[in-house]
Design an enzyme around this catalytic site. Structure first.
Site, PDB file in Angstrom:
ATOM      1  N   GLY A 110     -45.902   9.155 -15.923  1.00 51.22           N
ATOM      2  CA  GLY A 110     -47.158   9.767 -15.507  1.00 51.22           C
ATOM      3  C   GLY A 110     -48.224   9.763 -16.576  1.00 51.22           C
ATOM      4  O   GLY A 110     -49.240  10.449 -16.454  1.00 51.22           O
ATOM      5  N   SER A 111     -48.046   8.969 -17.626  1.00 47.75           N
ATOM      6  CA  SER A 111     -49.005   8.955 -18.728  1.00 47.75           C
ATOM      7  C   SER A 111     -50.200   8.057 -18.452  1.00 47.75           C
ATOM      8  O   SER A 111     -51.222   8.145 -19.128  1.00 47.75           O
ATOM      9  CB  SER A 111     -48.320   8.479 -20.011  1.00 47.75           C
ATOM     10  OG  SER A 111     -47.866   7.146 -19.864  1.00 47.75           O
ATOM     11  N   GLY A 112     -50.063   7.131 -17.480  1.00 46.14           N
ATOM     12  CA  GLY A 112     -51.147   6.195 -17.203  1.00 46.14           C
ATOM     13  C   GLY A 112     -51.072   4.920 -18.010  1.00 46.14           C
ATOM     14  O   GLY A 112     -51.979   4.094 -17.952  1.00 46.14           O
ATOM     15  N   GLY A 114     -48.463   2.821 -17.668  1.00 45.19           N
ATOM     16  CA  GLY A 114     -47.539   1.939 -16.958  1.00 45.19           C
ATOM     17  C   GLY A 114     -46.099   2.118 -17.383  1.00 45.19           C
ATOM     18  O   GLY A 114     -45.306   1.173 -17.309  1.00 45.19           O
ATOM     19  N   SER A 115     -45.722   3.325 -17.823  1.00 43.09           N
ATOM     20  CA  SER A 115     -44.417   3.513 -18.457  1.00 43.09           C
ATOM     21  C   SER A 115     -43.246   3.251 -17.517  1.00 43.09           C
ATOM     22  O   SER A 115     -42.241   2.647 -17.931  1.00 43.09           O
ATOM     23  CB  SER A 115     -44.320   4.922 -19.057  1.00 43.09           C
ATOM     24  OG  SER A 115     -44.598   5.909 -18.087  1.00 43.09           O
ATOM     25  N   SER A 116     -43.326   3.689 -16.259  1.00 42.15           N
ATOM     26  CA  SER A 116     -42.195   3.495 -15.345  1.00 42.15           C
ATOM     27  C   SER A 116     -41.954   2.022 -15.053  1.00 42.15           C
ATOM     28  O   SER A 116     -40.820   1.529 -15.139  1.00 42.15           O
ATOM     29  CB  SER A 116     -42.438   4.259 -14.035  1.00 42.15           C
ATOM     30  OG  SER A 116     -42.496   5.644 -14.269  1.00 42.15           O
ATOM     31  N   GLU A 148     -38.999  -1.647  -7.822  1.00 41.88           N
ATOM     32  CA  GLU A 148     -39.746  -0.396  -7.657  1.00 41.88           C
ATOM     33  C   GLU A 148     -40.289  -0.217  -6.248  1.00 41.88           C
ATOM     34  O   GLU A 148     -40.127   0.840  -5.632  1.00 41.88           O
ATOM     35  CB  GLU A 148     -40.912  -0.355  -8.644  1.00 41.88           C
ATOM     36  CG  GLU A 148     -40.548  -0.005 -10.053  1.00 41.88           C
ATOM     37  CD  GLU A 148     -41.779   0.312 -10.866  1.00 41.88           C
ATOM     38  OE1 GLU A 148     -42.131   1.497 -10.970  1.00 41.88           O
ATOM     39  OE2 GLU A 148     -42.400  -0.645 -11.373  1.00 41.88           O
ATOM     40  N   ASP A 160     -48.779  -3.561 -13.845  1.00 45.34           N
ATOM     41  CA  ASP A 160     -47.958  -3.058 -14.944  1.00 45.34           C
ATOM     42  C   ASP A 160     -46.789  -3.979 -15.254  1.00 45.34           C
ATOM     43  O   ASP A 160     -46.463  -4.235 -16.418  1.00 45.34           O
ATOM     44  CB  ASP A 160     -47.427  -1.662 -14.621  1.00 45.34           C
ATOM     45  CG  ASP A 160     -48.526  -0.645 -14.426  1.00 45.34           C
ATOM     46  OD1 ASP A 160     -49.670  -0.943 -14.803  1.00 45.34           O
ATOM     47  OD2 ASP A 160     -48.239   0.436 -13.884  1.00 45.34           O
TER      48      ASP A 160
END
Length: 343
Positions: A110-112, A114-116, A148, A160
């Site tokens: 949720g950091s923005g 693209g971590s997931s 995903e 991402d």
């Protein structure tokens, strides 16, 4: 054998949201992004006890099960299980070997940044190396997207995965039928240095659930909500203009495009901005920032600010007074990589 992989996180510079279906299927999308020296990591080895062991280390979630029961693991390790199951299905004829898979990331979900999706790219890269699969960047990115969006049903776009797989500054085009074209930009050293000196990356302290915002964008595009669709058209144009400004080395045009893109993005969905983000933007603009935007879907996470390097110190001090934190970074030209560790 121990295999490790890492994939770089990205800054969404322009066009974010136009890579999300159904807009990109109906109109074609365009995104300009760049990867940085913050990463998602994955490690794969033999668990040694005949079970499947999944450990999202930074989330504190640890699950052990029989490989046959991988579909029913703790939701906190669903990305790990999803990558494992897809690789087993597509490349191992359904065989499920006992493995230990561990992950962590330099940025929270949720950091923005693209971590997931970047984490899934790291997982696919690690598993590909472990099983000696001949997957190139496009194949890794597409597989991560399928895990995903199709297997796990998580809402989101495509940029991402491709940013993490390829690395560097890329202008990306998204078309119907999952057709993606990645156009790398050759950046001059002085321009990279000036951009790093001019950009501040500020974490609001609030991680947000991007799926809700992305769902609103998708509904607006599918329903033909004109204000939202027009904003997406404008965002796509801003991505093209940002690419051109970077190729020319015109940082004033870069900043103008950056700000226009943020104003357009806020019209895509009501939840993209909020009073906290507005307050940070107002403070920044009063202390030397010339452009701003939220990286990612919006609603929280990281914000980016463009300033003259001479104003960097006073802008940093003002942002810290807002209660968030600044993240130092450098641009990273390399995409996902895996290696075998002799331990």
């Amino acid at each position: 054998m121990i295999v490790r992989a890492r994939a770089p996180l990205r800054l969404g510079l322009a066009g974010g949201g136009t890579d999300v279906a159904p807009y990109c299927d109906l109109h074609g999308g365009a995104v300009m992004n760049a990867t940085i020296d913050k990463y998602a990591y994955a490690t794969v080895d033999d668990a040694g006890h005949g079970e499947l062991e999944l450990h999202a280390q930074d989330q504190g979630v640890h699950a052990r099960c029989e490989p046959a029961d991988a579909e029913s693991v703790d939701p906190g390790v669903k990305l790990l299980a999803g990558a494992y199951l897809r690789i087993c299905r597509d490349f191992l004829n359904g065989e499920r070997p006992p493995l230990r898979i561990r992950t962590f990331s330099d940025a929270p979900p949720g950091s923005g940044l693209g971590s997931s999706s970047t984490l899934v790219v790291a997982l696919v890269t690690a598993l590909s190396e472990y099983f000696s699969l001949p997957l190139g960047e496009y194949e890794v990115a597409h597989l991560a997207y399928a895990i995903e969006r199709e297997d796990l049903g998580l809402a989101g776009g495509k940029q991402d995965q491709y940013a993490a797989a390829f690395g560097g500054f890329n202008f990306m085009e998204f078309h119907a039928g999952d057709r993606v074209i990645v156009n790398p930009l050759r950046m001059k050293d002085w321009l990279l240095a000036e951009l790093e000196a001019s950009l501040l990356l500020y974490f609001t302290g609030v991680s947000r659930e991007s799926a809700r915002i992305i769902d609103e964008q998708a509904r607006n595009a599918a329903g033909g909500v004109q204000r939202s669709v027009d904003a997406m058209h404008e965002l796509k144009l801003e991505a093209v203009q940002m690419k051109e400004s970077l190729l020319r080395g015109d940082l004033d045009a870069f900043a103008r495009t950056f700000q226009r893109g943020w104003e357009a993005k806020k019209r895509m969905a009501a939840s993209i901005t909020n009073p906290m983000i507005d307050a940070a933007e107002a403070t920044a603009m009063a202390h030397g920032a010339v452009a701003t935007k939220v990286s990612g879907a919006g609603g929280g996470g990281f914000m980016m600010f463009v300033c003259d390097p001479g104003d960097r110190v006073r802008l940093s001090a003002a942002l810290r007074m807002q209660g968030g934190t600044l993240l130092d970074f450098h641009f990273n030209p390399h995409g996902a990589v895996a290696w075998r560790a002799n331990r």
